[in-house]
Write an enzyme that holds these catalytic residues in place. Structure first.
Site, PDB file in Angstrom:
ATOM      1  N   CYS A   1      34.564  50.317  50.532  1.00  0.00           N
ATOM      2  CA  CYS A   1      35.626  50.505  51.533  1.00  0.00           C
ATOM      3  C   CYS A   1      35.857  49.193  52.253  1.00  0.00           C
ATOM      4  O   CYS A   1      35.214  48.194  51.986  1.00  0.00           O
ATOM      5  CB  CYS A   1      35.169  51.576  52.508  1.00  0.00           C
ATOM      6  SG  CYS A   1      34.564  53.050  51.672  1.00  0.00           S
TER       7      CYS A   1
ATOM      8  N   ARG B   1      40.319  46.931  48.816  1.00  0.00           N
ATOM      9  CA  ARG B   1      38.923  47.327  48.672  1.00  0.00           C
ATOM     10  C   ARG B   1      38.779  48.828  48.482  1.00  0.00           C
ATOM     11  O   ARG B   1      37.709  49.302  48.116  1.00  0.00           O
ATOM     12  CB  ARG B   1      38.120  46.915  49.900  1.00  0.00           C
ATOM     13  CG  ARG B   1      38.179  45.425  50.225  1.00  0.00           C
ATOM     14  CD  ARG B   1      37.436  45.144  51.512  1.00  0.00           C
ATOM     15  NE  ARG B   1      36.050  45.474  51.342  1.00  0.00           N
ATOM     16  CZ  ARG B   1      35.144  44.613  50.868  1.00  0.00           C
ATOM     17  NH1 ARG B   1      35.528  43.411  50.519  1.00  0.00           N
ATOM     18  NH2 ARG B   1      33.896  44.972  50.696  1.00  0.00           N
TER      19      ARG B   1
ATOM     20  N   TRP C   1      37.243  54.031  49.757  1.00  0.00           N
ATOM     21  CA  TRP C   1      37.162  54.266  48.307  1.00  0.00           C
ATOM     22  C   TRP C   1      36.042  55.288  48.168  1.00  0.00           C
ATOM     23  O   TRP C   1      34.880  54.976  48.358  1.00  0.00           O
ATOM     24  CB  TRP C   1      36.796  52.977  47.561  1.00  0.00           C
ATOM     25  CG  TRP C   1      36.930  53.110  46.081  1.00  0.00           C
ATOM     26  CD1 TRP C   1      38.028  52.843  45.314  1.00  0.00           C
ATOM     27  CD2 TRP C   1      35.916  53.525  45.148  1.00  0.00           C
ATOM     28  NE1 TRP C   1      37.754  53.078  43.993  1.00  0.00           N
ATOM     29  CE2 TRP C   1      36.473  53.502  43.850  1.00  0.00           C
ATOM     30  CE3 TRP C   1      34.585  53.932  45.292  1.00  0.00           C
ATOM     31  CZ2 TRP C   1      35.761  53.866  42.714  1.00  0.00           C
ATOM     32  CZ3 TRP C   1      33.875  54.299  44.148  1.00  0.00           C
ATOM     33  CH2 TRP C   1      34.463  54.262  42.879  1.00  0.00           C
TER      34      TRP C   1
ATOM     35  N   ASN D   1      30.779  51.245  55.177  1.00  0.00           N
ATOM     36  CA  ASN D   1      31.003  50.850  53.773  1.00  0.00           C
ATOM     37  C   ASN D   1      29.633  50.743  53.111  1.00  0.00           C
ATOM     38  O   ASN D   1      28.758  50.035  53.608  1.00  0.00           O
ATOM     39  CB  ASN D   1      31.720  49.495  53.706  1.00  0.00           C
ATOM     40  CG  ASN D   1      31.775  48.963  52.269  1.00  0.00           C
ATOM     41  OD1 ASN D   1      31.785  49.734  51.316  1.00  0.00           O
ATOM     42  ND2 ASN D   1      31.744  47.636  52.140  1.00  0.00           N
ATOM     43  N   GLY D   2      29.431  51.460  52.016  1.00  0.00           N
ATOM     44  CA  GLY D   2      28.129  51.443  51.341  1.00  0.00           C
ATOM     45  C   GLY D   2      27.724  52.848  50.963  1.00  0.00           C
ATOM     46  O   GLY D   2      28.553  53.769  50.974  1.00  0.00           O
TER      47      GLY D   2
ATOM     48  N   GLU E   1      39.609  41.315  27.365  1.00  0.00           N
ATOM     49  CA  GLU E   1      40.283  41.070  28.643  1.00  0.00           C
ATOM     50  C   GLU E   1      41.704  41.634  28.634  1.00  0.00           C
ATOM     51  O   GLU E   1      42.142  42.281  29.584  1.00  0.00           O
ATOM     52  CB  GLU E   1      40.301  39.566  28.962  1.00  0.00           C
ATOM     53  CG  GLU E   1      40.993  39.165  30.251  1.00  0.00           C
ATOM     54  CD  GLU E   1      40.409  39.766  31.516  1.00  0.00           C
ATOM     55  OE1 GLU E   1      41.065  39.660  32.566  1.00  0.00           O
ATOM     56  OE2 GLU E   1      39.330  40.409  31.440  1.00  0.00           O
TER      57      GLU E   1
ATOM     58  N   LYS F   1      43.089  44.485  31.220  1.00  0.00           N
ATOM     59  CA  LYS F   1      44.254  44.287  32.104  1.00  0.00           C
ATOM     60  C   LYS F   1      45.216  45.462  31.984  1.00  0.00           C
ATOM     61  O   LYS F   1      45.732  45.981  32.959  1.00  0.00           O
ATOM     62  CB  LYS F   1      44.986  42.973  31.763  1.00  0.00           C
ATOM     63  CG  LYS F   1      44.211  41.699  32.009  1.00  0.00           C
ATOM     64  CD  LYS F   1      43.889  41.441  33.444  1.00  0.00           C
ATOM     65  CE  LYS F   1      42.581  42.114  33.734  1.00  0.00           C
ATOM     66  NZ  LYS F   1      41.672  41.424  34.619  1.00  0.00           N
TER      67      LYS F   1
ATOM     68  N   GLU G   1      43.663  48.881  33.387  1.00  0.00           N
ATOM     69  CA  GLU G   1      43.491  48.950  34.849  1.00  0.00           C
ATOM     70  C   GLU G   1      44.761  49.355  35.580  1.00  0.00           C
ATOM     71  O   GLU G   1      44.712  50.085  36.558  1.00  0.00           O
ATOM     72  CB  GLU G   1      43.023  47.599  35.387  1.00  0.00           C
ATOM     73  CG  GLU G   1      41.551  47.301  35.144  1.00  0.00           C
ATOM     74  CD  GLU G   1      41.095  46.107  35.968  1.00  0.00           C
ATOM     75  OE1 GLU G   1      40.755  46.296  37.140  1.00  0.00           O
ATOM     76  OE2 GLU G   1      41.108  44.994  35.442  1.00  0.00           O
TER      77      GLU G   1
ATOM     78  N   HIS H   1      35.417  48.697  10.135  1.00  0.00           N
ATOM     79  CA  HIS H   1      34.188  49.487  10.278  1.00  0.00           C
ATOM     80  C   HIS H   1      34.416  50.731  11.133  1.00  0.00           C
ATOM     81  O   HIS H   1      33.472  51.328  11.637  1.00  0.00           O
ATOM     82  CB  HIS H   1      33.069  48.620  10.881  1.00  0.00           C
ATOM     83  CG  HIS H   1      32.772  47.402  10.059  1.00  0.00           C
ATOM     84  ND1 HIS H   1      32.147  47.460   8.835  1.00  0.00           N
ATOM     85  CD2 HIS H   1      33.091  46.101  10.270  1.00  0.00           C
ATOM     86  CE1 HIS H   1      32.068  46.240   8.337  1.00  0.00           C
ATOM     87  NE2 HIS H   1      32.631  45.390   9.168  1.00  0.00           N
TER      88      HIS H   1
ATOM     89  N   LYS I   1      39.024  46.193  44.531  1.00  0.00           N
ATOM     90  CA  LYS I   1      38.919  44.787  44.152  1.00  0.00           C
ATOM     91  C   LYS I   1      37.478  44.328  44.039  1.00  0.00           C
ATOM     92  O   LYS I   1      37.094  43.609  43.111  1.00  0.00           O
ATOM     93  CB  LYS I   1      39.663  43.928  45.175  1.00  0.00           C
ATOM     94  CG  LYS I   1      39.679  42.454  44.853  1.00  0.00           C
ATOM     95  CD  LYS I   1      40.525  42.172  43.641  1.00  0.00           C
ATOM     96  CE  LYS I   1      40.510  40.734  43.190  1.00  0.00           C
ATOM     97  NZ  LYS I   1      41.078  40.541  41.877  1.00  0.00           N
TER      98      LYS I   1
END
Ligand code: AGP
Length: 607
Positions: A2, A27, A74, A100-101, A480, A484, A487, A503, A602
């Site tokens: 958060c 965040r 979050w 936050n945590g 990557e 992108k 997300e 395979h 983020k």
């Protein structure tokens, strides 16, 4: 992960807290709230949804006060709704906490408090904090907070205000990031600098078990159970504007177009003539030279940059390099060598999994070298040596310019090692530095094809699956590119080493599946050509990223995006740009929230 913010002073408290929360919203953004103290009376407001929902709630309210705290969430425990949003208040609503945590022993504490008659309203782990403070509060809020900290297990950055102490905020940190902003006749707390940089550039970084006691005129610091002590403050060098959109529709697009400048800035800061210099490396050349193995730790996009680094360090510095996903490092029964160096890569410098790795590594006497973008972050301060990736603030959750910045600084570190160990001749170093200096213009050339990439996005944005394939140093590029797209568009995209197709994954290919094929001219080209033909043979749609002027490959591409010719190990810096743009335009077409995609944040400050 958060975001929390706090203020003591005479400014309009509603706007300080709301602007702060808006700037912290990358965040976490599923619910938010604020609490203020005005004439010794506590008031609070909270709501599910984005910060503008809270703004709407406050429009008809008379938010007053000189002391206040705020939170953007979050969710980890309890779904995103009003009762689980912060601030969490005690039974009689005279104490408010934003946290936050993760409080790992919250269930046990909750049972104990309920048995003692405390009324719990939410499903959050955080609510135990406010009830514990209420339980210990006699006439000193600080003492109640310190007793509460003795009961808590887990990670936290939290701030508390109470009617019993109307002029102060008390803030504590263990594991989750927290900074203090120092002002004239006002002071701030925040999860990171973004929220308060428009008010002050003088900040203090909180360390684990630090407690800060803020009022308008001063901030005192003490360790849990210890005496008050002075902490050094630091001046921030960048300004609030660099954290704005500068006229772009989204932070992500702005940050994509910032990349040529970011690369020029990195090169001008680190390359002096033919010499490569790192200011905060703090690990001696002797130690680097006798290093037997680099053990890279990272998550997500940083992990992909680590995979690229492995190819470069082994090829040019001839040094053994391993790459782990941070959250898996702890499960390795490490066979540690005395000259191994653990390398952490992290944009935010606060990713809990990577932080846990470097603490684990340090407990086993490994030296830790970190590649970090955010100065003063926990990983920055806890590492033995640091290479700052100099990309400036990145707000878009989908990391773009920071990926390129990490790959470039890792490339420069590789050349630094090669210079040190004479594994590459000075002429070759000169040549690679010359190639590197062309990269900003090359990125400009690729960005100039944005309309072409947009047209490709317009053709494929309704597809629900994508494959990305690459070989060698561009296998991480495929990972990557897929990340992108995943997300921000929520399309199921997967990156594969192209040689792996036959395979298994090749079974997925038919006329409905777009396959992004990363095939620049380099040692992997011929094999990539065969993979592209394997895809075509199964009617897969090929979107090819190729070196300009490659007429041969054009025949096998449904769509093609050109990149300028450069040396093999620098191709991942160029091949990622079209994939960033493609993901962006597809997400825009799907009307997704590009800068604040669902379920993400983020910096991931919980394990
Ligand atoms: C990248 O776009 C993501 N936001 C995510 O994978 C990110 O790279 C990861 O969480 C690691 O973050 P860090 O670099 O700040 O440690």
């Amino acid at each position: 992960m958060c975001g929390i913010v706090g203020y003591v002073g005479e400014r309009n408290i509603e706007s300080v807290l709301l602007v702060g929360l808006e700037r912290l919203s990358y965040r976490g953004y599923d619910s938010s709230g604020i609490a203020t103290l005005s004439d010794g009376e506590l008031s609070y407001w909270k709501t599910p949804g984005k910060i503008w929902e809270l703004e709407k709630v406050l429009q008809n309210m008379n938010v007053q006060g000189t002391v206040g705290i705020g939170h953007t969430r979050w969710s980890t425990h309890g779904e995103p709704n009003e009762v689980n949003a912060h601030p969490q208040v005690n039974t009689v609503k005279k104490i408010a906490v934003v946290h936050n945590g993760i409080i790992e022993n919250f269930q046990a504490l909750r049972q104990k408090l309920i048995a003692e008659g405390y009324l719990f309203r939410s499903q959050t782990d955080s609510e135990v904090i406010v009830h514990l403070i209420a339980r210990y509060l006699q006439d000193d809020l600080l003492e109640a907070v310190e007793r509460t900290l003795l009961d808590l297990e887990g990670t936290y950055a939290f701030a508390v205000i109470a009617e019993a102490d109307p002029d102060r905020i008390i803030a504590c940190r263990k594991g989750s990031p927290l900074i203090i902003g120092l002002g004239k006749n006002e002071n701030f707390i925040s999860s990171d600098i973004n929220a308060i940089i428009q008010h002050t550039k003088e900040i203090v970084y909180m360390d684990d078990l630090d407690i800060a006691i803020l009022n308008k005129s001063q901030v005192e610091f003490k360790k849990l159970g210890g005496a008050v002590y002075a902490k050094p403050s630091h001046q921030i060098t960048w300004d609030a504007e660099s954290a704005d959109k500068s006229g772009y529709d989204h932070y992500m697009l702005k940050e994509i177009f910032e990349q040529p400048t970011v690369v020029r800035n990195i090169i001008s800061n680190i390359v002096k003539g033919d010499q490569i210099q790192f200011d905060d490396l703090r690990i001696s050349n002797e130690d680097l030279n006798r290093t037997t193995r680099f053990i890279i730790q990272a998550c997500g996009t940083s992990w992909h940059a680590g995979l690229v680094a492995k190819y470069m360090i082994e090829r040019y510095a001839r040094m053994l390099t391993e790459v782990d996903i941070s959250s898996e490092f702890r499960y390795r029964q490490m066979i540690s060598g005395i000259n191994d160096i653990v390398v952490a890569i992290s944009q935010s410098g606060e990713t809990a999994d990577t932080l846990a790795c470097i603490r684990e590594a340090k407990s086993k006497f490994f030296k830790v070298l970190s590649f970090v973008n955010v100065r003063g972050s926990t990983i920055d301060r806890e590492s033995d040596g640091v290479i700052h990736t100099l990309a400036g603030p990145e707000v878009g959750v989908d990391s773009t310019k920071n990926y390129v910045a990490r790959v470039i600084t890792l490339c420069l570190f590789t050349l630094y090692l090669a210079q040190l160990r004479w594994t590459v001749s000075p002429d070759q170093i000169k040549e690679m530095l010359a190639d590197l200096k062309k990269i900003p213009d090359y990125i400009d050339q690729i960005l100039a094809q944005k309309d072409k990439v947009k047209a490709i996005a317009d053709r494929y944005y309704k597809k629900r699956e994508f494959l990305f394939i690459g070989r060698g140093v561009n296998y991480p590029s495929a990972l990557e590119g897929a990340l992108k797209l995943k997300e921000i568009s929520y399309i199921h995209a997967t990156g594969y080493a192209a040689g792996e197709l036959k395979h298994g994954p090749i079974a997925l290919i038919d006329e409905n599946l777009p396959v992004v094929c990363i095939a620049p001219h380099c040692s992997t080209y011929d094999k990539m050509m065969s993979n592209i033909q394997e895809v075509r043979a199964r009617k897969g749609k090929t979107i090819v990223i190729a070196t300009e002027g490659d007429a041969e490959i054009e025949a096998y591409a449904d769509d093609i995006i050109w990149i300028p010719n450069t040396s093999e190990d620098l191709t991942p810096i160029l091949t990622v740009i079209p994939m960033q743009l493609l993901s962006y335009y597809i997400a825009v077409n799907l009307e997704c929230d590009v800068d604040q995609p669902r379920n993400l944040a983020k910096s991931v400050t919980v394990e």
